[in-house]
Design a protein around this motif. Structure first.
Motif, short mmCIF file in Angstrom:
data_model
loop_
_atom_site.label_atom_id
_atom_site.label_comp_id
_atom_site.label_asym_id
_atom_site.label_seq_id
_atom_site.Cartn_x
_atom_site.Cartn_y
_atom_site.Cartn_z
N LEU A 9 0.85 -1.19 0.00
CA LEU A 9 0.00 0.00 0.00
C LEU A 9 0.89 1.23 0.00
O LEU A 9 2.02 1.20 0.48
N TYR A 10 0.35 2.32 -0.51
CA TYR A 10 1.07 3.59 -0.39
C TYR A 10 0.06 4.71 -0.30
O TYR A 10 -1.09 4.59 -0.70
N THR A 11 0.51 5.80 0.28
CA THR A 11 -0.28 7.02 0.32
C THR A 11 0.67 8.20 0.31
O THR A 11 1.83 8.08 0.70
N THR A 16 4.32 14.15 2.34
CA THR A 16 4.79 12.92 2.98
C THR A 16 4.39 11.71 2.14
O THR A 16 3.26 11.63 1.67
N LEU A 17 5.31 10.79 1.95
CA LEU A 17 5.06 9.53 1.24
C LEU A 17 5.18 8.40 2.24
O LEU A 17 6.17 8.32 2.99
N ILE A 18 4.18 7.51 2.29
CA ILE A 18 4.20 6.36 3.18
C ILE A 18 4.05 5.11 2.32
O ILE A 18 3.11 5.01 1.52
N LYS A 41 7.60 2.49 5.65
CA LYS A 41 8.68 3.41 5.33
C LYS A 41 8.04 4.75 5.02
O LYS A 41 6.96 4.80 4.42
N GLN A 42 8.71 5.83 5.40
CA GLN A 42 8.13 7.15 5.22
C GLN A 42 9.21 8.17 4.91
O GLN A 42 10.29 8.14 5.49
N LEU A 43 8.89 9.06 4.00
CA LEU A 43 9.78 10.19 3.67
C LEU A 43 8.93 11.43 3.45
O LEU A 43 7.96 11.37 2.71
N PRO A 44 9.26 12.59 4.00
CA PRO A 44 10.10 12.75 5.18
C PRO A 44 9.36 12.25 6.41
O PRO A 44 8.16 12.03 6.38
N ILE A 50 2.08 8.99 10.18
CA ILE A 50 2.18 7.53 10.39
C ILE A 50 1.08 7.06 11.33
O ILE A 50 0.43 6.04 11.09
N GLN A 51 0.85 7.79 12.42
CA GLN A 51 -0.19 7.39 13.38
C GLN A 51 -1.56 7.38 12.71
O GLN A 51 -2.35 6.46 12.93
#
Length: 69
Positions: A9-11, A16-18, A41-44, A50-51
């Motif tokens: 999955l991604y969002t 922010t990219l998760i 994984k996340q940037l930045p 994330i929560q």
């Protein structure tokens, strides 16, 4: 017997990219309740994002589990 599975999955939003990988925990596969390993994984880095992502993911998975029972 169920076949182990994996999903990605991604969002992205607000800069922010998760990325998430969901993997059936094979050590739990023989049990009646299957385990799930979630790698993120996340940037930045953005702790609040994330929560919120994990909260939505948990709600979706709980809903799917209830509907699939």
């Amino acid at each position: 017997s169920t076949t182990p599975w994996k999903a990605y999955l991604y969002t992205h939003g607000s800069g922010t990219l998760i990325l998430a990988e969901l993997l059936q925990d094979e050590s739990e596969a023989g049990n009646s309740s299957t385990g799930l390993v979630v790698s993120l994984k996340q940037l930045p880095e953005n702790k609040m994002a994330i929560q919120e992502f994990v909260s939505v993911l948990r709600t979706v998975l709980q809903t799917l589990t209830k509907d699939g029972s």
